[in-house]
Design an enzyme around this catalytic site. Structure first.
Site, short mmCIF file in Angstrom:
data_model
loop_
_atom_site.label_atom_id
_atom_site.label_comp_id
_atom_site.label_asym_id
_atom_site.label_seq_id
_atom_site.Cartn_x
_atom_site.Cartn_y
_atom_site.Cartn_z
N ASP A 31 13.28 6.71 1.57
CA ASP A 31 14.74 6.63 1.57
C ASP A 31 15.30 7.81 0.77
O ASP A 31 14.77 8.17 -0.29
CB ASP A 31 15.19 5.29 0.96
CG ASP A 31 16.65 5.00 1.26
OD1 ASP A 31 16.91 4.06 2.05
OD2 ASP A 31 17.54 5.69 0.71
N HIS A 101 15.99 -1.00 10.58
CA HIS A 101 15.06 -0.49 9.57
C HIS A 101 14.73 -1.57 8.55
O HIS A 101 15.56 -2.41 8.23
CB HIS A 101 15.62 0.75 8.88
CG HIS A 101 17.01 0.57 8.32
ND1 HIS A 101 18.14 0.63 9.10
CD2 HIS A 101 17.44 0.32 7.06
CE1 HIS A 101 19.20 0.44 8.35
NE2 HIS A 101 18.82 0.23 7.11
#
Ligand code: 5GP
Ligand code: ZN
Length: 116
Positions: A31, A101
């Site tokens: 991320d 996700h």
């Protein structure tokens, strides 16, 4: 590939990311704004805007996501200390990227699952 989807572009390598794993079904990458020392996104390669669009027909992909998340949790050293696998769906969950996700988050005590 959906037009203008940043995660589709990451899968295709059009947008750079720190990719940790990729196979024919799923891709995992760090991320960009991590909330813990381990913060990885595990995503299906096939575009769907949210987990609400997935189900029995995606059993293999969903199974692979869990397998890869477990492998990465081990690789990151958080399998025993603990981690969360989180999916945000829709506005109340604060979903901001509309390509399904799974967040794999660990490496510190994460506190209550949801603020009361
Ligand atoms: P959501 O709130 O939709 O569940 O989470 C979206 C996540 O995607 C956020 O944690 C955000 O930091 C991450 N993200 C957004 N854009 C990018 C990007 O271009 N690259 C990477 N690696 N992560 C991104
Ligand atoms: Zn997409």
């Amino acid at each position: 590939m959906a037009n203008d989807c940043i995660f589709c572009k990451i899968i295709d390598g059009e947008i750079p990311s720190e990719t940790l794993y990729q196979d024919e079904l799923v891709t995992a990458f760090r991320d960009i704004r991590p909330v813990a020392s381990t913060h990885i996104l595990v995503i299906p390669n096939a575009h769907s805007s949210s987990v609400t669009e997935m189900g029995d027909g995606d059993a293999e992909t969903l199974g692979r996501i869990v397998t890869v998340a477990n492998q990465l949790a081990k690789q990151e050293g958080v399998s025993k200390s603990g981690f969360r696998l989180i999916v945000n769906a829709g506005p109340d969950a604060g979903q901001v990227v509309f390509h399904t996700h799974f967040h794999l988050i660990g490496g510190r005590e994460l506190g209550p699952m949801v603020a009361r």
